[in-house]
Scaffold this active site. Structure first.
Site, PDB file in Angstrom:
ATOM      1  CG  ASP A   1      -6.158   0.328  -2.773  1.00  0.00           C
ATOM      2  OD1 ASP A   1      -6.122  -0.149  -0.823  1.00  0.00           O
ATOM      3  OD2 ASP A   1      -6.698   1.461  -2.312  1.00  0.00           O
TER       4      ASP A   1
ATOM      5  CD  GLU B   1      -8.609   5.511   1.941  1.00  0.00           C
ATOM      6  OE1 GLU B   1      -7.698   6.523   1.652  1.00  0.00           O
ATOM      7  OE2 GLU B   1      -8.097   4.241   2.732  1.00  0.00           O
TER       8      GLU B   1
HETATM    9  C1  FRU Z   1      -6.593   2.735  -0.074  1.00  0.00           C
HETATM   10  C2  FRU Z   1      -5.255   3.623  -0.090  1.00  0.00           C
HETATM   11  C3  FRU Z   1      -5.620   4.609  -1.121  1.00  0.00           C
HETATM   12  C4  FRU Z   1      -4.398   4.888  -1.819  1.00  0.00           C
HETATM   13  C5  FRU Z   1      -3.921   3.949  -1.431  1.00  0.00           C
HETATM   14  C6  FRU Z   1      -2.298   4.225  -1.729  1.00  0.00           C
HETATM   15  O1  FRU Z   1      -6.095   1.402   0.480  1.00  0.00           O
HETATM   16  O2  FRU Z   1      -5.466   4.059   0.939  1.00  0.00           O
HETATM   17  O3  FRU Z   1      -6.496   5.614  -0.678  1.00  0.00           O
HETATM   18  O4  FRU Z   1      -5.294   5.542  -3.210  1.00  0.00           O
HETATM   19  O5  FRU Z   1      -4.373   3.031  -0.675  1.00  0.00           O
HETATM   20  O6  FRU Z   1      -1.321   2.534  -1.879  1.00  0.00           O
END
Ligand code: FRU
Length: 692
Positions: free
Chosen positions: A210, A385
């Site tokens: 992300d 998320e």
């Molecule tokens: C989304 C996610 C988030 C988390 C991150 C961990 O892609 O799962 O929810 O903070 O990636 O790398």
């Protein structure tokens, strides 16, 4: 991601070790035999023999050496067991090993036992990627020892993986990032591998997911990102960092916020605290404050870090966490200053419950719950998320704005696997109320966790976001030494649209590549497409599109034919097709024969987006960048984002029209400069990238 589905089951990557063994190293165990041989095994977790990689139900396991490793996921997390080596004499200063899997050292790990006493212990860090660790054992030289690998846990991350137990005087470094970067920066392929995007952001080496902490400050757009300093698949999540002064040319910077003490730095955001409400800076020199999720020890909490030097160095708030509700799925805060109610507002996800919580704060440190939203949305179950919340103008209605609340799901999205959805409504500083049903953010398979920049200069009224061009389901894409790239930055607005005559108009999210990208166009060539027919007709010569980084603008006249569109052909049987399908009233990207599609069974496919035929026509803007395809339909009112992994390197554009009254019109090709080298050729050594 959802842990259980993050990567589909059995995909196994056999990582070839990069670490050279030293001549006087003594290998205690490399687990390359057909049975446990000299190891004494109890319980079920170890199975009958060392594993060859991931076991059924396990995410991809990477980073081990040779063909096999010890992996206690036999029968899943529920099984338990131990494996004890035969005794050996300690003859070197260190015992080094590769370890992955669970982090709860009281239940899973490996230990050094000397004369019946446990003298050293280690465990994984909730990653299936094994990484180096070592015990300093100089004080134990000459003593007889055993190694015991133990899995006493039946819960989540209740397994451990171990490989390459070695006695050595030169223990491998755990994160040899600077060394590996230095080597990569000297390589002939630096930022120019055949699949490396040339006008999209990607990290130099290693895994990225992300985008995080997007903020503008003192002339720089910051692009932090989820980054693994230790390898090319997910693990050890830390914040990587890059900056740009134009959203197009990026400079890689050293790691900003590392994983520390077994707490990973998960996704989050960054604000500039102009009023110095936090006390981390001054009003004259406001601090950049990162608000992110700390993940570890079975919990997810919200933490702060701040920087007084334009994001170059970071301090962790000593009173972290600032929000802890005792939940293990509580993540990805997005914070902004809400001027009408003069407070900071956070939206953060109770991921497993599919609920977003809004909090308010006067100072970024003390947070009070304001309200909750959800469960809601397109789907019944998967998680939520990486939320974002912002206000957007409605096109054609001066002064009118609505709020958009966006959230992403780890699986079950429109094109399969992970993807995002959004709600249009109102936010009054306390509650978000939706006024429409949820809609999909992107209709391709590869656009996830987009977040928008905060604190753009007053002179720039845009809301701009960027997304991760990947999908958790198929995320182990065939690229090395890096994995994953971002979309182009997209500017956002709302438009009133009815996709077909049966539907009432509704506000849809419009996404357009930022205008700054246009300065990368090196040549713009109109192409004669009057010969379009079926079968497809080539309209460029081999070599015309060399470098494989271009944009196509075109209008499709749909007529009565079933389909009309174009193909980017890279070989006899290799092409990516983009067109309009009248039967399905959709624009599509078909990547079934786009090149390497076999690395994951869910990768090949055809992805559809709703499309209006406006006065007989549909307009497309197609960005192609080696392994990236982003199709913006009718000036951004729907988008299809897909990765492709062509094997051929010399694309030729073909056009097709499935009937006499269908046609293509105004096709233009813009060849694009490389932001890494200017023209797609390798960069001068030590060029754009900063020193790690
Ligand atoms: C989304 C996610 C988030 C988390 C991150 C961990 O892609 O799962 O929810 O903070 O990636 O790398």
């Amino acid at each position: 991601m959802e842990h259980s589905i993050k990567w589909e089951l059995l995909l196994t990557v056999l990582a070839v070790g990069t670490q050279a063994a030293f001549a006087d190293d003594l290998v205690i165990a490399d687990f390359e035999q057909q049975s446990w041989e000299t190891w004494t095994v109890t319980g079920k977790a170890f199975g009958d023999a060392p594993a060859t990689g991931a076991l059924p139900g396990q995410m991809a396991v990477t980073g081990f050496q040779g063909q096999q490793l010890a992996n206690t996921f036999v029968g899943g997390d529920e099984t338990t067991g131990t494996a004890v080596s035969s005794p050996f004499r300690i003859e070197r200063s260190h015992i080094a090993f590769l370890v992955g899997g669970g982090a709860d050292i009281s239940k899973v790990g490996l230990e050094l036992v000397v004369e019946g006493r446990v003298v050293r212990r280690a465990s994984g860090s909730e990653s299936e990627e094994l990484s180096w660790d070592a015990w300093e054992v100089s004080d134990l030289r000459g003593r007889l020892a055993e190694i015991r690998i133990y899995d006493l846990s039946r819960g989540g991350w209740g397994h451990i993986s171990v490989d390459q137990l070695t006695q050595t005087n030169s223990p491998p470094k755990r994160f040899d990032l600077s060394q590996r970067l230095a080597e990569y920066r000297q390589s002939a392929d630096y930022m120019n591998e055949p699949l490396r995007p040339q006008y999209h952001f990607s990290p130099e080496i290693n895994w990225m997911n992300d985008p995080n902490g997007l903020v503008w400050h003192e002339g720089e757009y910051h692009l932090f990102h989820q980054y693994n300093p230790a390898g090319n698949s997910w693990g050890h999540m830390s914040w990587g960092h890059a900056v740009s002064d134009d959203l197009v040319h990026w400079k890689h910077l050293p790691l900003a916020i590392p994983e520390q003490g077994g707490i990973m730095a998960f996704s989050g955001c960054c604000v500039v605290d102009h009023g110095n409400t936090s006390g981390f800076g001054t009003v004259e020199n406001p601090a950049m404050v990162a608000i992110y999720t700390g993940h570890g020890h079975g919990r997810q909490v919200q933490n702060l870090a701040w920087s007084n030097d334009r994001g170059r160095t970071w301090s962790l708030f000593t009173e972290n966490p600032v929000l802890d509700i005792g939940n293990s799925d509580f993540r990805d805060p997005k914070v902004f200053w809400h001027e009408p109610t003069r407070k900071w507002v956070m939206v953060v996800s109770l991921a497993a419950e599919r609920v977003l919580i809004f909090y308010g704060s006067p100072n970024l440190k003390d947070w009070q719950e304001l309200s909750r939203f959800g469960p809601a949305g397109t789907l019944y179950k998967p998680n939520w998320e990486c939320p974002d919340l912002f206000e957007l103008p409605v096109e054609g209605e001066p002064g009118k704005t609505r709020w958009v609340l966006e959230a992403d799901m780890g699986s079950g999205s429109i094109a399969g696997g992970s993807g995002g959805e959004y709600f249009v409504g109102d936010f009054d500083g306390t509650h978000f109320r939706t006024e429409q049903a949820a809609q999909w953010v992107d209709f391709g398979r590869d656009f996830y966790a987009p977040v928008s920049w905060d604190n753009l200069p007053r002179s720039d009224a845009r809301r701009i976001w960027i997304g991760w061009l990947n999908n958790w389901e198929t995320c182990l894409i065939p690229t090395t030494p890096w994995r994953s790239s971002m979309s182009v930055p997209r500017s956002l607005s709302l438009r009133s649209v009815a996709f077909n005559s049966e539907e009432p108009e509704r506000l849809v999210l419009v996404q357009r590549p930022v205008k700054e990208l246009e300065k990368l166009r090196v040549s713009s060539t109109p192409v004669d497409v009057s010969a379009a027919a079926w079968p497809p007709v080539a309209v460029t010569n081999p070599g015309d599109l060399k470098g494989y980084q271009f944009e196509v603008e075109v209008r499709l006249i749909t007529g009565s034919a079933r389909s009309v569109g174009l193909r980017i052909r890279t070989g006899d049987d290799e092409f990516t097709e983009i067109g309009f399908d009248r039967w399905q009233n959709s624009v599509y990207v078909d990547r079934k024969r786009s090149g390497n599609v076999s690395f994951h069974p869910a990768f090949a496919g055809r992805h559809l987006a709703p499309a209006r035929v406006i006065a007989g026509k549909i307009s497309l803007r197609i960005l192609v960048d080696r392994s990236m395809v982003e199709v913006f339909i009718n000036d951004g009112e729907a988008v299809i984002s897909d990765r492709i992994f062509p094997l051929g390197k010399d694309p030729v554009l073909e056009v097709f029209a499935g009937g006499p009254d269908a046609a293509l019109q105004d096709l233009q090709i813009h060849r694009m400069k490389s932001v890494w080298s200017g023209d797609g050729s390798p960069m001068p050594r030590g060029g754009a990238a900063a020193v790690q």
